[in-house]
Structure formats: structure tokens, C-alpha cells
Design a protein around this motif. Structure first.
Motif, short mmCIF file in Angstrom:
data_model
loop_
_atom_site.label_atom_id
_atom_site.label_comp_id
_atom_site.label_asym_id
_atom_site.label_seq_id
_atom_site.Cartn_x
_atom_site.Cartn_y
_atom_site.Cartn_z
N ALA A 24 5.26 2.60 -4.92
CA ALA A 24 3.98 3.15 -4.46
C ALA A 24 2.85 2.15 -4.60
O ALA A 24 1.91 2.13 -3.81
CB ALA A 24 3.66 4.43 -5.23
N GLN A 25 2.94 1.28 -5.62
CA GLN A 25 1.88 0.31 -5.89
C GLN A 25 2.22 -1.10 -5.41
O GLN A 25 1.49 -2.04 -5.70
CB GLN A 25 1.61 0.26 -7.41
N LEU A 26 3.30 -1.24 -4.66
CA LEU A 26 3.85 -2.57 -4.37
C LEU A 26 2.82 -3.53 -3.78
O LEU A 26 2.77 -4.71 -4.15
CB LEU A 26 5.05 -2.44 -3.43
N ASP A 27 2.00 -3.04 -2.85
CA ASP A 27 1.04 -3.93 -2.20
C ASP A 27 -0.08 -4.38 -3.13
O ASP A 27 -0.90 -5.22 -2.75
CB ASP A 27 0.43 -3.23 -0.97
N ASN A 28 -0.13 -3.83 -4.32
CA ASN A 28 -1.20 -4.16 -5.25
C ASN A 28 -0.82 -5.23 -6.26
O ASN A 28 -1.63 -5.64 -7.08
CB ASN A 28 -1.62 -2.88 -6.00
N PHE A 29 0.45 -5.71 -6.22
CA PHE A 29 0.91 -6.68 -7.21
C PHE A 29 0.56 -8.11 -6.79
O PHE A 29 0.70 -8.47 -5.61
CB PHE A 29 2.42 -6.57 -7.43
N SER A 30 0.15 -8.91 -7.74
CA SER A 30 -0.09 -10.34 -7.51
C SER A 30 1.23 -11.09 -7.56
O SER A 30 2.27 -10.52 -7.93
CB SER A 30 -1.04 -10.89 -8.57
#
Length: 650
Positions: A163-169
Motif C-alpha cells: 500500500a505504501q510502495l510508492d512512498n519508499f526511497s
């Protein structure tokens, strides 16, 4: 009107891809040389479908909103992208197989492996049916799934990560690979640390190679660099929008998903220039009640992907969507995608989270379309603020601003310091510039205080460890009145950006189904507005007496602006219609011996296969309105009688 069961057979991607390949919608470029990943050629039906998407896009946006159309160059000098930030930031994170050196996109590796593990968990729990035996050798699986049950907390952890994948650096993606032992699924080897890879194709301009350049990864910079000309063309007024359709290029790390991830593609981009202090839109009331499916950033950060259905008016009022202009374009994007045939139940608007937000954006939403590869970003809609115009103006010295005459002049009073240039130079020498800078940066209260001290005879200022004594013969401070009749500002930009290849492929998936009575009979239910061919003309006989009638019907359809094809092959009428059902042709007209005698013909609708009959001119009038969208098939059935399968020949 007959009912049609389009879900009698489950969606079969292999069958669709076979159809698209056989009918040459598109194919790998340079195929006889082995091809190059991420490059595709469009065949006749694919080219027509894409052109129709372009045409409807121009009508829906450029014509309806009076936008200024551009066509800017692809080759771009390097300083442009250095200034815009693309040279430093336009990159994806990649990882390498430590043994083979194979390159994978880091976020795709995490997504694919975790999704495969979750699928294996469902299989082990008996929650998902065992996939059928694959007898088709051409069927490709992304990653082999293994039926292994995971702990409940591990399932939840994976779901939150996805769900948060696009938010990881990049470093965080590397940590996920290590923590969860995420390996190259093709080799089961470990991967190295994520590294950034710039996606632009580098080149050079001129014979000497002294002028580096890039193939543009987007069309946007051409709008910004021409802003002054566009503003002048628009009589110096904002808001206004510029728009263009053009080719862009991105050197994708691992393009393996057909048209969904390619290295050369067509984009449609709009740059709507707006007053930063007033982002209302004068047509927002027209779309206020349109309901969209929203997936906002807070829901994603919480580990959920549950959408909320809400009107765009309510979303703007609650501050979920930043402003009216951004909201207006989200609603207009929704209307366009549905009009061309995207299933609204498989369309959502996802807000960017903090780490994935582009360096220039203050708010951004993606229109994501669900297909066999999952949710795919097909349109981005960002509030780019004043970033682009500001950085290009600073780099070039060309003022990219709006000068707006005020209805009522603004009168202000303020303290103004004035130095005696001869005296300050003799008194302070090289430090004169420093002293002027310090005083020039003082606010109103500091200047008032300084003025009072000068009236007393002298004052002392400290700067960079030095002290300077000022007297009235060196510096005077007077209160002056200023009248401002114009306002100067750098406009903000709202940018909708469309990836037509992704939209086209998703549309093909949403449109594809098989006849209930025969799974081999595939159909593309493309709306008439985008279908490559609108009407198929089918003469039942190849005899010469049919030629004048075929030419008459073809000519009348051309004059009505309707693209038609004649299929006079010697195969059965059923096979001829079936071939064109695969191409998405919505209507067909049949000319038989009764047509020659009575000047009548039948009209067939693709999905229902229902047929109507009437005089040739009446049928052409009805089919013209059907193609133009002014009536639907139900209304056509009221205008023409049903064909019972028999035409009398006198």
C-alpha cells in the motif's frame, strides 16, 4: 434488443494478445532483427485507434476549454534539463543480480515478489482457486507462486508495504530486499543495493558534439520556455492553458509489460497557468457533482488501498483536493476516460505520498486504471506551483511573469534609505557595498529606529564583525508614497499529463470479451468514437451489379465523415462480421440482391448482433447519428424495423 453476456468466459490475456498480434494492432519494433525491448510499432487498427484517442482528446480538452495548441521540439539542449532538475532527479532505483548482473527496477521487484508470496498464502489457505493447468506454451507468468501459508502478521506487513510502495526511497527499498530476502525471481540470486539510473536518452547537437542534449522525457518544458509568447498571444491574461500531443522518450530499466512500460511513447500534456492567489476555475460548477473514486495519501500511509467515492466538489471543499482548478481537471480526465471506453469501476484517482511527490509539485493525483498487470498510472495531474517558470527565469534572466493592471491602484508609504554615493565611497571604501546591502535588507521597523538615531546625530551598524558609524551626511531615510498600478507575479501551473499507450492498452483489455456460445470468437467492444473503422460494408455477392450500390453507400458514408471499409471477400458473411468484431467495428451494413432491387439494406450492431432494415438513405442517417453519439442503439431500434432475416425481391 438482445441481451449480451460479456462475462460468460473469464478474461484471457493470452487470447487478447494473440488477437492483437494477429490483427496487427501493434508489434515489437525491428522484430525481424530480434527486436528491442520497450519499442513498438502500431499497425493499421492500432494507429487508427491511437489517432482517434488523440482526436477525442483534442475535442474534449483543447476545443472545449479553448486551449492554445503547441508542437515543440523533441531534441532539447542539456541546460534546459539541468535547470528543470531532470538531470539530477529524473531517475528510478535499480538493483542488480549479484551473480548475473541482470538489472531490475527495485520497486517492481518488491511488488512482484511480495504479491507472489501473498498469492501463495491464499492458495495454501484455500482462499484462491488453484490456477488451471497451462497448456498454452506462450503463456507467461511473472513469478512462480508457491502455496506456502504465511503468519497473519506477515500477511499484514506485506499488505502495508504494498500500500505504501510508492512512498519508499531507494535506501528503504534496499532495506526491504534485505529484511524480506527478496531475490531475482528469474535466478533466485540476491540483489545488490539500489542505485539511481537517469531515464533520459543523452545525445548531442551539431557535428562537433560540443552541444550536449537529451531526447525529451516529457513535453512540458516546451510550454514553459514559450510562456512569454503564449501570454502575449492570450493578450497578457491568465488563466489560460496550452496543450500538445507529442513523442517522449524514457530509457526504462526493464520494460517487460508491453505498452504499459515503453521507451518511446506518445503523451498529451496540458499546462494550465493560473494566478497563485486565485486557483478557482470558472467552469468548476459544471463538474462539481461528478463522483470520483479517491485513494488519498493518508489512507495509503495507514496501509490501506480502500477508495472513497465522493463528488469532486466535496473533495475540494474538504481540502482533500488542493484547489478548484486541480479538481476541475480531475473531473474532466474522468469524463474523457469513460467516454473513450474505460470501465469506471476500474478507474481510481490516487494521491501521491510525500516521498513520491515530484520535486516541483505541491499536490498530485494519478488516474490509475486497473488491468491484468494491476493498477497502472495512465494520467498524472499535478499542481507544479511556480517551480518551472521560476527556475528558467533565474537561469536565463528572462522574466517569465504576468504583469496585471490593477482596477484600483495600491497606495503605500514606506521608509526609503538613500546613501550619498560620493561620501560613502570616500568614507568606507570597499566596505561601502556591504553597508548598502545591510541597510537595504532592513525591514520597516529597523529603518524607523535607524532614522530616529540619525536625527540624534549618528548611529552605529555592525556587519561581518565590523562596526560602521553613520551620520546624516552619509545616509538619509525619508518616508515616501508609492502608487502601484500593476501587479507582477509568476503564475502557478496545473498539469494533466496523459500516457496514451497505457490508456490504449487498458482500453483494449476493458473492451475484450468472447461470445458466450463460442470462446474463440473474440470481440472488442470499442465505442464508436474511438473504433478504428466505424462501419463495415458487406456485399453478399461479387457480381458486377453490386458495384454501383457499394460505391454509392461508401460515398455517402464518406460525405457524412464516417470511416468505412468494404469486405467483399468470398468468405461467409458470418466470418466477415466475426473478423471485424475482433477489430472493434461497431456497425455493419449488408447489401444483398434485395438491396439492388429495392434500395434497402440491413444495419448490424456488433455486440448484440441485432439487425435492422430500411431504405439505404434512412440507414445511413441512423448510422451517422450512432457514430456521432447523438443516439444509441435502443433509439436506432425505434427508428428502423427489426430485420427478420428475409428480404423480398420483386
Amino acid at each position: 434488443m438482445s441481451k449480451v453476456n460479456k462475462t460468460a468466459h473469464p478474461f484471457d490475456k493470452v487470447r487478447l494478445e494473440a488477437l492483437l498480434n494477429r490483427r496487427f494492432f501493434y508489434a515489437p519494433a525491428f522484430e525481424i532483427y530480434g527486436g528491442v525491448a520497450g519499442l513498438y510499432d502500431y499497425g493499421p487498427p492500432g494507429s487508427s485507434l491511437q489517432a482517434n484517442l488523440f482526436a477525442e482528446w483534442r475535442k474534449h480538452f483543447i476545443v472545449e476549454d479553448h486551449m492554445l495548441e503547441l508542437d515543440t521540439t523533441i531534441m532539447t539542449p542539456a541546460p534546459v534539463f539541468e535547470t528543470s532538475g531532470h538531470v539530477a532527479r529524473f531517475a528510478d532505483w535499480m538493483v542488480k543480480d549479484i551473480k548475473t548482473g541482470d538489472v531490475l527496477r527495485a520497486d517492481h521487484l518488491v511488488k512482484n515478489v511480495l504479491e507472489a508470496r501473498l498469492a501463495g498464502d491464499k492458495e495454501a489457505r484455500g482462499l484462491a482457486a488453484q490456477p488451471p493447468d497451462d497448456k498454452d506454451k506462450k503463456r507467461k507468468k511473472k513469478i512462480k507462486t508457491t502455496a506456502i501459508q504465511l503468519a497473519d502478521e506477515k500477511v499484514k506487513e506485506y499488505e502495508v508495504i504494498l500500500a505504501q510502495l510508492d512512498n519508499f526511497s531507494g535506501p528503504e527499498l534496499g532495506e526491504l530486499c534485505r529484511k524480506h530476502d527478496l531475490r531475482n525471481p528469474d535466478t533466485d540470486n540476491e540483489v545488490g543495493e539500489p542505485q539511481q539510473f537517469n531515464l533520459m536518452f543523452a545525445s548531442s547537437i551539431g557535428p562537433t558534439g560540443q552541444h550536449p542534449g537529451f531526447l525529451r522525457p516529457e513535453t512540458a518544458q516546451g510550454h514553459f520556455l514559450n510562456f512569454s509568447r503564449l501570454l502575449e498571444f492570450n493578450n497578457g491574461r491568465v488563466p489560460f492553458a496550452s496543450a500538445q500531443i507529442g513523442r517522449s522518450f524514457r530509457n526504462e530499466i526493464s520494460p517487460r509489460a508491453g505498452l504499459l512500460r515503453v521507451r518511446e511513447f506518445s503523451m498529451g500534456e496540458i499546462e494550465h497557468f493560473v494566478d497563485p492567489d486565485d486557483k478557482r476555475h470558472d467552469r468548476f460548477h459544471e463538474v462539481r457533482d461528478i463522483v470520483l473514486s479517491f485513494l488519498d495519501r493518508h489512507v495509503q500511509v495507514s496501509g490501506s488501498t480502500e477508495v472513497t467515492r465522493m463528488s469532486i466538489g466535496e473533495a475540494v471543499d474538504k481540502g482533500i483536493v488542493a484547489n478548484e482548478t486541480l479538481g476541475y481537471f480531475l473531473a474532466r480526465i474522468n469524463l474523457y476516460l469513460i467516454k473513450i471506453g474505460i470501465n469506471p469501476e476500474r478507474l481510481r484517482f490516487r494521491q501521491h505520498m510525500a516521498n513520491e511527490m515530484a520535486h516541483y509539485a505541491t499536490d498530485c493525483w494519478d488516474a490509475e486504471i486497473h488491468n491484468s498487470s494491476g493498477w497502472t498510472e495512465c494520467v498524472g495531474c499535478a499542481d507544479r506551483a511556480a517551480y518551472d517558470l521560476s527556475v528558467h527565469s533565474a537561469r536565463t534572466g528572462h522574466a517569465l511573469v504576468v504583469r496585471q493592471a490593477l482596477k484600483e491602484p495600491i497606495v503605500t508609504e514606506k521608509e526609503v534609505p538613500e546613501f550619498n554615493k560620493k561620501v560613502i565611497g570616500k568614507t568606507f571604501g570597499r566596505d561601502a557595498g556591504l553597508l548598502q546591502k545591510v541597510v537595504g535588507e532592513m525591514d520597516e521597523s529597523q529603518l524607523v529606529k535607524l532614522k530616529g538615531e540619525l536625527i540624534q546625530g549618528s548611529t552605529t551598524i555592525s556587519a561581518e564583525g565590523k562596526e560602521f558609524t553613520l551620520t546624516p551626511d552619509i545616509l538619509t531615510i525619508e518616508r515616501k508614497t508609492f502608487k502601484q498600478s500593476t501587479r507582477e507575479f509568476t503564475p502557478n501551473v496545473i498539469e494533466p499529463s496523459f500516457g496514451f499507450g497505457r490508456i490504449l492498452y487498458s482500453l483494449l483489455e476493458h473492451s475484450f470479451w468472447s461470445r458466450e456460445q463460442d470462446v474463440e470468437r473474440g470481440v472488442l467492444s470499442l465505442p464508436p468514437v474511438v473504433a478504428p473503422t466505424k462501419v463495415l460494408i458487406v456485399p453478399l455477392s461479387a457480381k458486377e451489379e453490386f458495384n454501383p450500390l457499394v460505391q454509392e453507400v461508401s460515398s455517402k458514408l464518406r460525405k457524412a465523415g464516417i470511416f468505412s471499409r468494404v469486405d467483399d471477400s468470398n468468405t461467409s458473411i458470418g466470418k466477415r462480421y466475426a473478423r471485424n468484431d475482433e477489430l472493434g467495428t461497431p456497425f455493419g451494413v449488408t447489401l444483398d440482391f434485395a438491396s439492388v432491387a429495392n434500395k434497402t439494406m440491413t444495419l448490424r450492431e456488433r455486440d448484440t448482433t441485432d439487425q435492422l432494415i430500411g431504405p439505404i438513405d434512412d440507414v445511413i442517417a441512423v448510422v451517422t447519428e450512432l457514430v456521432q453519439g447523438s443516439i444509441d442503439w435502443a433509439e436506432a431500434c425505434q427508428r428502423l424495423p427489426v430485420y427478420d432475416g428475409v428480404q423480398a425481391v420483386d
